[in-house]
Enzyme design. Structure first.
Site, PDB file in Angstrom:
ATOM      1  N   MET A   1       0.652  -1.313  -0.199  1.00 37.46           N
ATOM      2  CA  MET A   1      -0.287  -0.016   0.286  1.00 37.46           C
ATOM      3  C   MET A   1       1.134   1.549  -0.028  1.00 37.46           C
ATOM      4  O   MET A   1       0.538   2.340  -1.422  1.00 37.46           O
ATOM      5  CB  MET A   1      -1.087  -0.176   1.352  1.00 37.46           C
ATOM      6  N   THR A   2       1.807   1.819   1.222  1.00 37.18           N
ATOM      7  CA  THR A   2       2.475   2.448   1.101  1.00 37.18           C
ATOM      8  C   THR A   2       3.655   3.527   0.315  1.00 37.18           C
ATOM      9  O   THR A   2       4.279   1.718  -0.035  1.00 37.18           O
ATOM     10  CB  THR A   2       3.530   2.533   2.616  1.00 37.18           C
TER      11      THR A   2
ATOM     12  N   GLY B   1       2.146   8.350   2.546  1.00 38.96           N
ATOM     13  CA  GLY B   1       1.443   6.988   3.966  1.00 38.96           C
ATOM     14  C   GLY B   1       0.374   6.825   4.366  1.00 38.96           C
ATOM     15  O   GLY B   1      -0.271   5.702   3.652  1.00 38.96           O
TER      16      GLY B   1
ATOM     17  N   THR C   1       6.298  -4.612   4.743  1.00 39.17           N
ATOM     18  CA  THR C   1       6.282  -6.084   5.378  1.00 39.17           C
ATOM     19  C   THR C   1       6.168  -7.222   5.302  1.00 39.17           C
ATOM     20  O   THR C   1       5.563  -7.456   4.346  1.00 39.17           O
ATOM     21  CB  THR C   1       5.393  -6.025   6.705  1.00 39.17           C
TER      22      THR C   1
ATOM     23  N   TYR D   1     -12.247   0.696  -0.642  1.00 43.10           N
ATOM     24  CA  TYR D   1     -13.178   0.461  -0.160  1.00 43.10           C
ATOM     25  C   TYR D   1     -12.909  -1.033   0.535  1.00 43.10           C
ATOM     26  O   TYR D   1     -13.725  -1.444   1.331  1.00 43.10           O
ATOM     27  CB  TYR D   1     -14.553   0.483  -0.452  1.00 43.10           C
TER      28      TYR D   1
ATOM     29  N   GLU E   1      -6.681  -5.090  10.406  1.00 41.68           N
ATOM     30  CA  GLU E   1      -5.308  -5.032  11.181  1.00 41.68           C
ATOM     31  C   GLU E   1      -5.495  -4.334  11.667  1.00 41.68           C
ATOM     32  O   GLU E   1      -3.961  -4.440  12.715  1.00 41.68           O
ATOM     33  CB  GLU E   1      -5.187  -4.162   8.920  1.00 41.68           C
TER      34      GLU E   1
ATOM     35  N   GLN F   1       9.074   2.389  47.212  1.00 42.49           N
ATOM     36  CA  GLN F   1       7.238   2.974  47.136  1.00 42.49           C
ATOM     37  C   GLN F   1       7.348   3.104  45.861  1.00 42.49           C
ATOM     38  O   GLN F   1       6.724   2.758  45.624  1.00 42.49           O
ATOM     39  CB  GLN F   1       7.130   4.257  48.410  1.00 42.49           C
TER      40      GLN F   1
ATOM     41  N   LEU G   1      13.100   1.408  35.052  1.00 40.34           N
ATOM     42  CA  LEU G   1      13.479   0.848  36.362  1.00 40.34           C
ATOM     43  C   LEU G   1      14.268  -0.598  35.922  1.00 40.34           C
ATOM     44  O   LEU G   1      14.757  -0.744  37.143  1.00 40.34           O
ATOM     45  CB  LEU G   1      12.271  -0.117  36.878  1.00 40.34           C
TER      46      LEU G   1
ATOM     47  N   GLU H   1      -3.406   9.277  15.096  1.00 42.09           N
ATOM     48  CA  GLU H   1      -2.852  10.741  14.397  1.00 42.09           C
ATOM     49  C   GLU H   1      -4.612  10.664  14.207  1.00 42.09           C
ATOM     50  O   GLU H   1      -5.655  11.188  13.843  1.00 42.09           O
ATOM     51  CB  GLU H   1      -2.356  11.931  13.854  1.00 42.09           C
TER      52      GLU H   1
END
Length: 380
Positions: free
Chosen positions: A125-126, A131, A158, A236, A245, A282, A340, A370
């Site tokens: 697609m891209t 994008g 991909t 569509y 996806e 803590q 951590l 977005e």
């Protein structure tokens, strides 16, 4: 996974089998996959032999199962530390386009090869200048007798390096925007005239998963390979399939946040600082309490979405919510967990570092978050 709301024993068996495959067959080779930029194709065939490939495809086409089985497999792949295998694309996306829009003859010709692992599937697609705005696709397919002649370029694809079956989004008409976009299926190999694989892209994360550039220079595809049989339906069809996806992307993200939480709990309970385990402090306990709450809430939402999708009732807006919300929260959880680990969290030998790098793309792929918010807003 199996999900917190579905203790299906069959799903548990799938989880066990998938975990064994990923940890025994794939994980020992991940360093090599990362170095070469793609997994070993034989691993797809191995998955087919085990019955792990094609689980969400009907048995008559070589599979057996439903989306729940695929969801479990994807979860186990992530939690096993394997990022190279492209099942989420080949089976979770490409095979379902064929299932929805290919003719019966085409399904019987293509789907068994995907389900067996003989073929890897990909969808293009891209484009370099396109994008999330799929209406701006510029790759063109011109009808020439009984064939379409395709020219153009795609990127961020991909499975692009290993694919044998490729769905190409191309413009077959003169209409602007969504009009004139079609999906064409090409059977490709390295010596296919008019088809060329470009670079394997070097990414921040998921380094062993082949993400490639693809180029088409007068690539000829039989006209009968247009999905749905009628030109101009591609946009569509894309819109109808993108919710799955996006749900798969949310599943991947959730698996990452759960894996990060488990790893961090183990680390903080065994790592000492100032004479006591990190977990005794803590701030550590509160950070992990908040992360655990986020993970639990997201799991409940995701389980609901999966259940609705298995029943055919998940709409596009809810799928967009799941994709945007869970990937955003996963970035937060993974970042807080990595903190951590201190300096060790920045070292690639610790899985948390790979999760930190691998999760970042989830807020971009399958439509940037977005864009998800805009799609959600349109439904309000």
């Amino acid at each position: 996974m199996p999900t917190t709301t579905d203790p299906d024993s069959e799903l548990a068996a799938v989880a066990d089998l998938a975990r064994s495959y990923f940890t025994s067959d794939v994980l020992p080779n991940e360093a090599q996959h990362a170095q070469q930029g793609h997994p070993d194709p034989a691993l797809y065939r191995r998955a087919g032999e085990l019955g792990l490939s094609g689980m969400s495809i009907p048995e008559e086409f070589g599979g057996g199962g439903d989306f729940g089985h695929l969801a479990v497999m994807v979860h186990e792949q992530v939690s096993s530390g394997v990022s190279s295998m492209g099942f989420a694309i080949s089976e979770g996306i490409v095979a379902h386009y064929l299932l929805a829009y290919a003719s019966d003859e085409q399904k019987r010709r293509w789907l068994p090869k995907l389900c067996s692992g003989e073929w890897v599937g990909s969808i293009a697609m891209t484009e370099p200048g396109t994008g999330s705005d799929l209406q701006a696709i510029a790759t063109r397919a011109v009808r020439d007798g009984d064939e379409y002649v395709v020219s153009g370029a795609k990127t961020f694809i991909t499975n692009g390096w290993l694919c044998k079956l490729l769905i190409i989004a191309a413009r077959t008409g003169e209409g602007e925007g969504a009009q004139g976009i079609s999906l064409l299926v090409a059977e490709v190999d390295d010596d296919t005239p008019g088809f060329r694989r470009g670079r394997i892209l070097h990414k921040v994360g998921q380094k062993g998963q082949d993400t490639a550039e693809l180029f088409f220079d007068q690539l000829r595809i039989p006209a009968e390979n247009i999905l749905g049989g009628t030109p101009g339906q591609g946009f569509y069809q894309l819109m109808a399939q993108l919710p799955q996806e996006r749900l798969i992307t949310a599943i991947i993200a959730q698996a990452m946040s759960e894996t990060a939480l488990v790893a961090t709990l183990d680390y903080t309970k065994t790592r000492t600082a100032f004479g006591k385990p990190l977990f005794a402090m803590q701030n550590t306990r509160f950070e992990l309490a908040e992360c655990a709450t986020i993970v639990r809430v997201n799991r409940c939402f995701l389980d609901q979405c999966i259940a609705e999708h298995r029943g055919g009732g998940l709409d596009a807006a809810i799928a967009s919510m799941a994709k945007y919300w869970i990937t955003d929260r996963t970035s937060e959880v993974v970042d807080r967990c990595q903190q951590l680990f201190g300096g060790y969290g920045y070292c690639a030998e610790y899985p948390i570092a790979n999760l930190y790098a691998d999760n970042r793309v989830l807020r971009v792929l399958a439509g940037a978050n977005e864009v998800m918010k805009e799609l959600i807003a349109r439904s309000l």
